[in-house]
Scaffold this motif. Structure first.
Motif, PDB file in Angstrom:
ATOM      1  N   ASP B 191       0.840  -1.209   0.000  1.00 56.69           N
ATOM      2  CA  ASP B 191       0.000   0.000   0.000  1.00 56.69           C
ATOM      3  C   ASP B 191       0.874   1.258   0.000  1.00 56.69           C
ATOM      4  O   ASP B 191       0.545   2.258  -0.651  1.00 56.69           O
ATOM      5  N   ASP B 195       0.788   4.048  -2.857  1.00 63.86           N
ATOM      6  CA  ASP B 195       0.475   5.444  -2.513  1.00 63.86           C
ATOM      7  C   ASP B 195       1.374   6.418  -3.269  1.00 63.86           C
ATOM      8  O   ASP B 195       0.914   7.416  -3.818  1.00 63.86           O
ATOM      9  N   ARG B 196       2.668   6.105  -3.246  1.00 61.32           N
ATOM     10  CA  ARG B 196       3.629   6.994  -3.900  1.00 61.32           C
ATOM     11  C   ARG B 196       3.436   6.988  -5.410  1.00 61.32           C
ATOM     12  O   ARG B 196       3.520   8.036  -6.076  1.00 61.32           O
ATOM     13  N   SER B 199       0.240   8.897  -6.380  1.00 58.01           N
ATOM     14  CA  SER B 199       0.473  10.337  -6.268  1.00 58.01           C
ATOM     15  C   SER B 199       1.221  10.849  -7.504  1.00 58.01           C
ATOM     16  O   SER B 199       0.898  11.918  -8.045  1.00 58.01           O
ATOM     17  N   GLY B 229      -5.686   1.883  -5.017  1.00 51.90           N
ATOM     18  CA  GLY B 229      -5.281   3.293  -4.962  1.00 51.90           C
ATOM     19  C   GLY B 229      -5.829   4.102  -6.122  1.00 51.90           C
ATOM     20  O   GLY B 229      -6.245   5.248  -5.960  1.00 51.90           O
TER      21      GLY B 229
END
Lengths: 93, 255
Positions: B191, B195-196, B199, B229
């Motif tokens: 996760d 996330d990175r 983004s 995500g």
């Protein structure tokens, strides 16, 4: 093309974005001399267009290299942005 | 016309040979200390499988972080350009390409012809690349090949607060000491990477369809985290780790 050079780390996102569509008709290349650290260079990209990019050696530490131009208070206009007459350069922080 | 693409990655070197647009053979080696020698191993493997000699190749184009050190190459193309060209070939409907290798993650937005419109590369943070899963699987004492599947067995989502691969390893050790199940820790790791990446993808703008390429696409735990995500499905082409080499070979053909 919007080319984002930089990185994201625990303290934030640090990207310099160059809108290379603006580079196409630029013969001035103010970015090269405008940046006090000499971070910019003009190259011929994969599509044979002459565009500006951030030199490889600066891409992993732009937060630190740009710090001199970004005082906490009384921040003057960024020299790279001021020198880029077509307005191709933006910073994410 | 016979062309070859060499993807000089940070961890692996992959070679793909094309004949009139059809894949003839692939070769792969681990990038060692002497990358030129590693490239030679992968290159010779591909030539042997294709049953041809180097002289029969019309053009050889290298890409990847070490593209300038590929001794066989007659030309180079950027990682971003090769990924976009290769992805357009195997997933022409994709407009957003996510390419995750061992040391870097890239998000690329393309037009309908496979030309790069926008791109972002995470040049620095290991927590958004494949090497992060390697380090975390070591900390958990789980084989890398099993690490992705393990996270799919997780029953609880726990946040990973550390934003850096080095600190994340300490956090994993703390979670282990707290008797957190390995499955949940594995999910937290995936996760965190997703996330990175998400983004970064949002920086260039998400435009469907989305294709995921690079060796990390073989990790089911990461793929699951990425889909969650992005809140949408992703296309994973066959031999997704060879898409960069394919793109380089296609660039050689195009020229």
């Amino acid at each position: 093309m919007k080319a984002n050079y930089g990185y994201m780390d625990g303290s934030g996102e640090y990207y310099i974005t160059i809108d290379t569509d603006h580079c196409n008709n630029c013969s001035h290349h103010g970015c090269i001399t405008g940046c006090p650290k000499g971070m910019f260079q003009v190259i011929t990209d994969d599509y044979d267009d002459e565009v500006a990019e951030i030199k490889e050696e600066f891409r992993k530490k732009i937060k630190y290299d740009c710090a001199d131009c970004k005082p906490t208070t009384d921040r003057p206009p960024l020299p790279c942005q001021a020198a880029c007459t077509p307005g191709a350069i933006t910073h994410s922080w | 016309m016979i062309t070859a693409g060499i993807d000089m990655g940070a961890r692996s070197i992959r070679v793909l040979i094309l004949k009139d647009g059809e894949v003839l053979a692939r070769g792969e080696s681990t990038a060692g200390f002497d990358t030129a020698e590693s490239a030679e191993l992968a290159f010779n493997e591909a030539l042997e499988k294709a049953g041809i000699t180097k002289d029969q190749l019309d053009k050889i184009v290298a890409t990847g972080a070490g593209r300038e050190s590929a001794p066989q190459a007659t030309d180079t193309v950027t990682d971003v350009g090769a990924a976009a060209r290769g992805a357009h070939e195997v997933a022409p409907q994709a407009r957003t390409i996510i390419d995750i290798g061992a040391e870097e993650g890239r998000a690329i937005k393309t037009n309908g012809n496979g030309k790069v419109m926008d791109f972002a590369v995470n040049e620095k943070c290991a927590a958004g690349a494949g090497s992060f899963t390697e380090a975390m699987s070591r900390a958990l004492e789980v084989e890398l090949e099993e690490f992705g599947a393990l996270s799919l067995e997780s029953t609880e989502s726990i946040p990973m607060n550390a934003q850096c691969a080095v600190f994340a390893e300490s956090e994993v050790v703390s979670l282990l000491h707290a008797k957190t199940p390995k499955q949940d820790i594995a999910r937290a790791v995936h996760d965190a990477i997703a996330d990175r990446i998400v983004s970064m993808v949002r920086r260039v703008g998400i435009e469907p369809e989305i294709a995921l390429i690079g060796a990390v696409s073989r990790n089911p735990g990461f793929v699951d985290a990425l889909k969650r995500g992005l809140e949408r499905d992703v296309i994973i082409p066959d031999d997704a780790e060879f898409v960069g080499a394919l793109g380089a070979a296609l660039v050689a053909t195009d020229e």
